[in-house]
Design an enzyme around this catalytic site. Sequence first.
Site, PDB file in Angstrom:
ATOM      1  N   GLY A  95       7.664   0.634  -4.601  1.00 23.81           N
ATOM      2  CA  GLY A  95       7.738   2.050  -4.285  1.00 23.81           C
ATOM      3  C   GLY A  95       6.565   2.502  -3.426  1.00 23.81           C
ATOM      4  N   SER A 191       8.726  -5.638  -2.366  1.00 16.35           N
ATOM      5  CA  SER A 191       8.300  -4.432  -1.660  1.00 16.35           C
ATOM      6  C   SER A 191       6.838  -4.112  -1.959  1.00 16.35           C
ATOM      7  CB  SER A 191       9.229  -3.269  -2.023  1.00 16.35           C
ATOM      8  OG  SER A 191       9.005  -2.172  -1.186  1.00 16.35           O
ATOM      9  N   TYR A 192       6.537  -2.913  -2.483  1.00 20.65           N
ATOM     10  CA  TYR A 192       5.147  -2.588  -2.770  1.00 20.65           C
ATOM     11  C   TYR A 192       4.588  -3.422  -3.928  1.00 20.65           C
ATOM     12  CZ  TYR A 192       0.887   0.138  -2.585  1.00 20.65           C
ATOM     13  OH  TYR A 192      -0.423   0.506  -2.422  1.00 20.65           O
ATOM     14  N   ASP A 399      16.185  -6.561   6.697  1.00 21.08           N
ATOM     15  CA  ASP A 399      15.431  -5.405   6.213  1.00 21.08           C
ATOM     16  C   ASP A 399      14.526  -4.917   7.338  1.00 21.08           C
ATOM     17  OD1 ASP A 399      13.895  -3.568   4.741  1.00 21.08           O
ATOM     18  OD2 ASP A 399      12.548  -5.130   4.008  1.00 21.08           O
ATOM     19  N   HIS A 451      16.425  -5.580   1.894  1.00 18.20           N
ATOM     20  CA  HIS A 451      15.147  -5.414   1.213  1.00 18.20           C
ATOM     21  C   HIS A 451      15.182  -5.966  -0.210  1.00 18.20           C
ATOM     22  CE1 HIS A 451      11.194  -3.542   1.034  1.00 18.20           C
ATOM     23  NE2 HIS A 451      11.509  -2.953  -0.098  1.00 18.20           N
TER      24      HIS A 451
END
Length: 477
Positions: A95, A191-192, A399, A451
Amino acid sequence: MFNFMAKRERKHCFVSFVAIVLLLHGVNSAASATHLEEEEADRITGLPGQPKVNFQQFSGYVTVSQVPGRALFYWLTESVQQPLSKPLVVWLNGGPGCSSVAYGASEEIGPFKISKTSSGLYLNKFSWNILANLLFLETPAGVGFSYSNRSSDLFDTGDRRTAKDSLEFLVRWLDRFPRYRNREVYLTGESYAGHYVPQLAREIVNYNKNTKNKINLKGFMVGNAVTDNYYDNLGTVDYWWSHAMISDKTYHQLMSTCDFQRQKESNECESIYYYAMDQEFGSIDQYNIYSPPCNRSDGSRLGPTRHHMRLPHRPHSVFREKLSGYDPCTEKYAEIYYNRADVQKALHANTTGRIPYKWTACSETLNRNWNDTDSSILPIYRELIAAGLRIWVFSGDVDSVVPVTATRYSLNQLKLDTTIPWYPWYVKKQVGGWTEVYKGLTFATVRGAGHEVPMFKPRAAFQLFRSFLQGKPLPKS
């Protein structure tokens, strides 16, 4: 009343029996009985609409900071077969501010997916708990069911507290589940979580230097991972141009105007970026550029047209749409399902009513108020490679948020020696992607994945995970 009391008596008899067994083996029965009671209190007997399964599940809270009352929520789905011989795999979503229950557990690698009506669950035949015990952690406080009694925590958080709280969670969780104490542990995420996972791995490595009760961390694997501000953003703009998402003019303007080293870009840079997104990208899902978005029944697009992704890469959009061939609206189903009172009761979630807001897949409050972030994770990679951890990095290649070019540009800065040169890897006689093995790190792409790789390409992601656990290169045929 009789049935309820009978259940309570059976539970207490079970705990007492195990305590006697532990006594006979010279184990501290008082402490062990306490842990067993805590474990039993976290046992999931069944979720609403859940198909019958033969593996155990547990969920609940671990307090990581007493004074502000920060508590992190977890969900453990044990392995389908022989869980006592399988490793413990911790999954983190990014996020920052997005829930591992919403994404990892319910859309990607968990044993269940949520039906379109949000009335029940169905089995995921490529669940990673076929190979390992899966521990989904919602971190930091404010994500999903995790909470803090000090509301200011939601407006002042970041990388450092997330890593320290996640370590504290893992230490205390292993106290509650001592049968996992000596088990091999792997960290995974996307991701994060490209920040969360290596940062937590470093915390564990440092913790192990000063304790007898070491966490048996063997390695980590991250996908489409935010890694380095400069090279991630350089690679992202190159990806947009090379995939014809932006014009030559916009590409040259971004390259000449933006300082990708900065945490916050200039207004001029951001205006060019937003022009590209609004006028040149078109109505696409940036998380998979070849998939349709999630539309309402009237044909209008669900959610805002402008993603809140920033340059340089820090917090990314909390609005996520999915791939054709899968339902692109699955996040909606999660938000309906996990807000149901019967579901929360079954999960032992929000038991004290301390969460005054609706459960959401991502927290915009955390996303907007992320106040510390490492500009580069590459120094941590160097530390952890030197520590001998198994490290895999993978990338879904359609992505555009954290694209394959971004990851390759970042990893190239490590200047690692190649041990197995670039080659195509296979799953079911089809090219699953491409890979190269370096001294200390394996990199792999997943062909046609967005992603969230395990959602878009579950079979390929399953093979990727199997090879990672085995510590073997991906199959060449």
